[in-house]
Design an enzyme around this catalytic site. Sequence first.
Site, PDB file in Angstrom:
ATOM      1  N   LYS A 241      30.438  79.958  51.386  1.00 33.69           N
ATOM      2  CA  LYS A 241      30.879  80.586  49.667  1.00 33.69           C
ATOM      3  C   LYS A 241      31.649  79.591  49.257  1.00 33.69           C
ATOM      4  CE  LYS A 241      29.056  84.610  49.592  1.00 33.69           C
ATOM      5  NZ  LYS A 241      27.793  85.076  48.514  1.00 33.69           N
TER       6      LYS A 241
ATOM      7  N   ASN B 120      33.972  87.189  51.653  1.00 37.21           N
ATOM      8  CA  ASN B 120      33.890  85.866  51.753  1.00 37.21           C
ATOM      9  C   ASN B 120      33.921  85.056  50.490  1.00 37.21           C
ATOM     10  OD1 ASN B 120      34.170  86.309  54.577  1.00 37.21           O
ATOM     11  ND2 ASN B 120      31.766  85.860  54.968  1.00 37.21           N
TER      12      ASN B 120
ATOM     13  N   GLY C  65      22.311  83.834  46.458  1.00 39.51           N
ATOM     14  CA  GLY C  65      22.554  82.534  46.105  1.00 39.51           C
ATOM     15  C   GLY C  65      22.227  81.303  47.115  1.00 39.51           C
TER      16      GLY C  65
ATOM     17  N   GLU D  57      16.932  89.356  55.354  1.00 41.40           N
ATOM     18  CA  GLU D  57      17.660  90.425  54.758  1.00 41.40           C
ATOM     19  C   GLU D  57      17.834  91.521  55.873  1.00 41.40           C
ATOM     20  OE1 GLU D  57      16.203  90.841  50.281  1.00 41.40           O
ATOM     21  OE2 GLU D  57      14.441  90.972  51.742  1.00 41.40           O
TER      22      GLU D  57
ATOM     23  N   ALA E 127      18.453  96.673  52.957  1.00 34.07           N
ATOM     24  CA  ALA E 127      18.926  96.028  51.738  1.00 34.07           C
ATOM     25  C   ALA E 127      17.750  94.902  51.384  1.00 34.07           C
ATOM     26  CB  ALA E 127      20.327  95.316  52.052  1.00 34.07           C
TER      27      ALA E 127
ATOM     28  N   SER F   8      26.174  81.777  58.449  1.00 37.07           N
ATOM     29  CA  SER F   8      26.701  81.643  57.281  1.00 37.07           C
ATOM     30  C   SER F   8      28.412  82.064  57.027  1.00 37.07           C
ATOM     31  CB  SER F   8      25.921  82.546  56.306  1.00 37.07           C
ATOM     32  OG  SER F   8      26.192  84.076  56.713  1.00 37.07           O
TER      33      SER F   8
ATOM     34  N   ASN G  85      34.252  85.231  59.494  1.00 38.71           N
ATOM     35  CA  ASN G  85      35.412  85.861  58.984  1.00 38.71           C
ATOM     36  C   ASN G  85      35.460  87.173  59.610  1.00 38.71           C
ATOM     37  OD1 ASN G  85      36.889  83.967  57.692  1.00 38.71           O
ATOM     38  ND2 ASN G  85      35.606  84.196  55.765  1.00 38.71           N
TER      39      ASN G  85
END
Length: 331
Positions: free
Chosen positions: A60, A83, A185, A205, A209, A301, A304
């Site tokens: 991000k 994030n 994104g 996905e 969702a 990706s 955290n």
Amino acid sequence: MTRADVRPGLLAATRLGTGDVLAAARRIRGHVLRTPLLALDSVPGVLLKAEHAQRGGSFKIRGAANALLAGPGGGVVTGSSGNHGIAVATLGRALGVPVTVVMAEGASPAKAAALRALGATVLHAPGGVDERDRRAREHAERTGSLLVPSSDHELVVAGQGTVGLEVFEDVPGVDAVFVPTGGGGLLAGVCLAARDLPVRVVGVEPADARRYALSLAEGAPVAVPPPRTIADGLRGQRPGRVTLPVIAGRVDDLVGVTDDAIAHAAALLRRAGVHAEPSGAVALAGALESGFTGTAAVVVSGGNTAEALASTGLAVPPQHTTHLTTEGDRP
């Protein structure tokens, strides 16, 4: 869903192109890390794009940096599951810019605590991601702050595309790239970077969702109820206006994965020494579920987790929580 299934109505023109990703790479150089590709010995042919080791703990930071560095300065507001907010807050602290982050119900307490530790103001909105983003827009309009959405923004998309740019530069002959897909994104950015390349782009996905798969099948944007997936960073409810036409015009396939498949992928990564959060394991889950031939790049990706945030000293107990109401969101 494959590219052949996409209905023509979604193939709207977009101003974005590979040149925007190249411009973003120049703009954010020095503010982000060039992350490595790691071999996953337990799954031959898989290369992990290690965005869990990125500044702020996720990819991000790329889109956030591109938007903030191109923006007019002053205060910044965003809606985030964590994030993206951490990325914006990390940059805001470095640039001396005040940051407000609106979070939805069910957002990670550890990520909220990390945001406060970075100096951000955290506001909590009732409901899901749609309501969160609406409150963030209202707050930006009322305060005059710069709104930096987590995904549906041209500069954010271009910045996220630098993930793909690095993959395709480092492994020119890669056969496929698997991309976790929430707001879209990152997938849209990778689609831009891959626009003229013979690489298979697969968005992954969570099973509850699948707003992009449903939208591409229907030929129009489809919203889903607030998802309950363990992949908390991928709980968006509708496709973006910026991201949807980009994805529709380039993605080769969209696959869905269950929470069990995500947990299995996260365990595989953990055994390999890669401590990804559930959202960060989704692309690997998709690669394992759908299969692939040749060499596949899999975007990890984010990393955290509560444990990772605690190790940095960011996940401290919150002192207070500000809740948004229908009367306003001023803390």
